[in-house]
Motif scaffolding. Sequence first.
Motif, PDB file in Angstrom:
ATOM      1  N   LYS A  72      24.367  -5.474  -1.188  1.00  0.00           N
ATOM      2  CA  LYS A  72      23.854  -6.789  -1.583  1.00  0.00           C
ATOM      3  C   LYS A  72      25.000  -7.753  -1.871  1.00  0.00           C
ATOM      4  O   LYS A  72      25.964  -7.398  -2.536  1.00  0.00           O
ATOM      5  CB  LYS A  72      22.967  -6.649  -2.820  1.00  0.00           C
ATOM      6  CG  LYS A  72      21.567  -6.178  -2.529  1.00  0.00           C
ATOM      7  CD  LYS A  72      20.737  -6.095  -3.803  1.00  0.00           C
ATOM      8  CE  LYS A  72      19.341  -5.586  -3.508  1.00  0.00           C
ATOM      9  NZ  LYS A  72      18.540  -5.407  -4.743  1.00  0.00           N
ATOM     10  N   GLY A  73      24.878  -8.964  -1.339  1.00  0.00           N
ATOM     11  CA  GLY A  73      25.910  -9.964  -1.545  1.00  0.00           C
ATOM     12  C   GLY A  73      27.043  -9.894  -0.540  1.00  0.00           C
ATOM     13  O   GLY A  73      27.870 -10.810  -0.465  1.00  0.00           O
ATOM     14  N   ARG A  74      27.103  -8.811   0.243  1.00  0.00           N
ATOM     15  CA  ARG A  74      28.166  -8.654   1.241  1.00  0.00           C
ATOM     16  C   ARG A  74      27.616  -8.628   2.662  1.00  0.00           C
ATOM     17  O   ARG A  74      28.262  -9.107   3.587  1.00  0.00           O
ATOM     18  CB  ARG A  74      28.942  -7.371   0.996  1.00  0.00           C
ATOM     19  CG  ARG A  74      29.615  -7.302  -0.373  1.00  0.00           C
ATOM     20  CD  ARG A  74      30.543  -6.083  -0.482  1.00  0.00           C
ATOM     21  NE  ARG A  74      29.828  -4.812  -0.353  1.00  0.00           N
ATOM     22  CZ  ARG A  74      30.109  -3.898   0.566  1.00  0.00           C
ATOM     23  NH1 ARG A  74      31.079  -4.111   1.457  1.00  0.00           N
ATOM     24  NH2 ARG A  74      29.427  -2.764   0.614  1.00  0.00           N
TER      25      ARG A  74
ATOM     26  N   ALA B 233      19.771  -2.175   5.376  1.00  0.00           N
ATOM     27  CA  ALA B 233      19.051  -3.443   5.298  1.00  0.00           C
ATOM     28  C   ALA B 233      17.883  -3.400   6.264  1.00  0.00           C
ATOM     29  O   ALA B 233      17.900  -2.645   7.232  1.00  0.00           O
ATOM     30  CB  ALA B 233      19.964  -4.619   5.642  1.00  0.00           C
TER      31      ALA B 233
ATOM     32  N   TYR C 140      15.251  -6.754   2.980  1.00  0.00           N
ATOM     33  CA  TYR C 140      15.575  -5.721   2.009  1.00  0.00           C
ATOM     34  C   TYR C 140      17.031  -5.298   2.188  1.00  0.00           C
ATOM     35  O   TYR C 140      17.524  -5.245   3.317  1.00  0.00           O
ATOM     36  CB  TYR C 140      14.678  -4.496   2.215  1.00  0.00           C
ATOM     37  CG  TYR C 140      13.211  -4.819   2.304  1.00  0.00           C
ATOM     38  CD1 TYR C 140      12.637  -5.154   3.525  1.00  0.00           C
ATOM     39  CD2 TYR C 140      12.402  -4.789   1.172  1.00  0.00           C
ATOM     40  CE1 TYR C 140      11.288  -5.459   3.623  1.00  0.00           C
ATOM     41  CE2 TYR C 140      11.046  -5.088   1.268  1.00  0.00           C
ATOM     42  CZ  TYR C 140      10.500  -5.430   2.491  1.00  0.00           C
ATOM     43  OH  TYR C 140       9.165  -5.735   2.577  1.00  0.00           O
ATOM     44  N   TYR C 141      17.699  -4.988   1.073  1.00  0.00           N
ATOM     45  CA  TYR C 141      19.079  -4.521   1.110  1.00  0.00           C
ATOM     46  C   TYR C 141      19.264  -3.362   0.140  1.00  0.00           C
ATOM     47  O   TYR C 141      18.693  -3.335  -0.950  1.00  0.00           O
ATOM     48  CB  TYR C 141      20.056  -5.630   0.706  1.00  0.00           C
ATOM     49  CG  TYR C 141      20.137  -6.781   1.671  1.00  0.00           C
ATOM     50  CD1 TYR C 141      19.431  -7.957   1.432  1.00  0.00           C
ATOM     51  CD2 TYR C 141      20.926  -6.705   2.816  1.00  0.00           C
ATOM     52  CE1 TYR C 141      19.502  -9.026   2.317  1.00  0.00           C
ATOM     53  CE2 TYR C 141      21.001  -7.764   3.707  1.00  0.00           C
ATOM     54  CZ  TYR C 141      20.287  -8.922   3.447  1.00  0.00           C
ATOM     55  OH  TYR C 141      20.360  -9.964   4.327  1.00  0.00           O
ATOM     56  N   ASP C 142      20.118  -2.443   0.535  1.00  0.00           N
ATOM     57  CA  ASP C 142      20.556  -1.424  -0.409  1.00  0.00           C
ATOM     58  C   ASP C 142      21.470  -2.097  -1.428  1.00  0.00           C
ATOM     59  O   ASP C 142      22.209  -3.035  -1.098  1.00  0.00           O
ATOM     60  CB  ASP C 142      21.302  -0.318   0.332  1.00  0.00           C
ATOM     61  CG  ASP C 142      21.689   0.812  -0.588  1.00  0.00           C
ATOM     62  OD1 ASP C 142      22.876   0.887  -0.952  1.00  0.00           O
ATOM     63  OD2 ASP C 142      20.805   1.606  -0.954  1.00  0.00           O
ATOM     64  N   ASP C 143      21.429  -1.610  -2.651  1.00  0.00           N
ATOM     65  CA  ASP C 143      22.241  -2.216  -3.716  1.00  0.00           C
ATOM     66  C   ASP C 143      23.731  -2.233  -3.376  1.00  0.00           C
ATOM     67  O   ASP C 143      24.467  -3.137  -3.792  1.00  0.00           O
ATOM     68  CB  ASP C 143      22.035  -1.466  -5.034  1.00  0.00           C
ATOM     69  CG  ASP C 143      20.689  -1.773  -5.666  1.00  0.00           C
ATOM     70  OD1 ASP C 143      20.290  -1.009  -6.573  1.00  0.00           O
ATOM     71  OD2 ASP C 143      20.040  -2.753  -5.262  1.00  0.00           O
ATOM     72  N   SER C 144      24.192  -1.251  -2.631  1.00  0.00           N
ATOM     73  CA  SER C 144      25.618  -1.138  -2.334  1.00  0.00           C
ATOM     74  C   SER C 144      26.130  -2.249  -1.409  1.00  0.00           C
ATOM     75  O   SER C 144      27.348  -2.453  -1.318  1.00  0.00           O
ATOM     76  CB  SER C 144      25.916   0.225  -1.719  1.00  0.00           C
ATOM     77  OG  SER C 144      25.280   0.352  -0.457  1.00  0.00           O
TER      78      SER C 144
ATOM     79  N   THR D  51      24.432  -9.385   5.491  1.00  0.00           N
ATOM     80  CA  THR D  51      23.288 -10.234   5.766  1.00  0.00           C
ATOM     81  C   THR D  51      22.627  -9.793   7.067  1.00  0.00           C
ATOM     82  O   THR D  51      23.295  -9.716   8.107  1.00  0.00           O
ATOM     83  CB  THR D  51      23.702 -11.709   5.897  1.00  0.00           C
ATOM     84  OG1 THR D  51      24.367 -12.129   4.700  1.00  0.00           O
ATOM     85  CG2 THR D  51      22.480 -12.588   6.123  1.00  0.00           C
TER      86      THR D  51
ATOM     87  N   SER E 291      13.282   1.868   3.591  1.00  0.00           N
ATOM     88  CA  SER E 291      14.370   2.822   3.760  1.00  0.00           C
ATOM     89  C   SER E 291      13.876   4.224   4.112  1.00  0.00           C
ATOM     90  O   SER E 291      14.667   5.169   4.140  1.00  0.00           O
ATOM     91  CB  SER E 291      15.216   2.882   2.498  1.00  0.00           C
ATOM     92  OG  SER E 291      14.433   3.295   1.389  1.00  0.00           O
TER      93      SER E 291
END
Length: 124
Positions: free
Chosen positions: A65-67, A49, A59-63, A69, A106
């Motif tokens: 995201k949602g978990r 992130a 920005y977040y890595d897809d792995s 912050t 990244s």
Amino acid sequence: QATLAESGGGSVQAGGSLRLSCLITGDSWRTQFMAWFRQAPGKEREGVAALRPSIMDVYYDDSVKGRFTVSRDKAKNTMSLQMNNLKPEDTATYYCAAGSVWEGWSNERSYDYWGQGTQVTVSS
């Protein structure tokens, strides 16, 4: 010169939470953006992130995201990573990084300063 120091790593069971913190000291003008990376045993370091405060972008890595912050406390010169619903595959050494010449969130070349890392272990 800037110095970064991580804290907050540890061991948790799958589904648990941890909060990592990164204290940034020294020349803050050199830290226009900040990020969290991680490196698991036998794997390359990867971006998790990042924050770009000047344009209020995150920005977040897809792995994660949602978990996970990522956040920043400018007054305390700290960046945090709240990690929820942790999975065994999140096990890694986590590093905070800071830089001032953008080459992609990244891309490790964007970051001039790195912390020593903090271990996160998630058991199933």
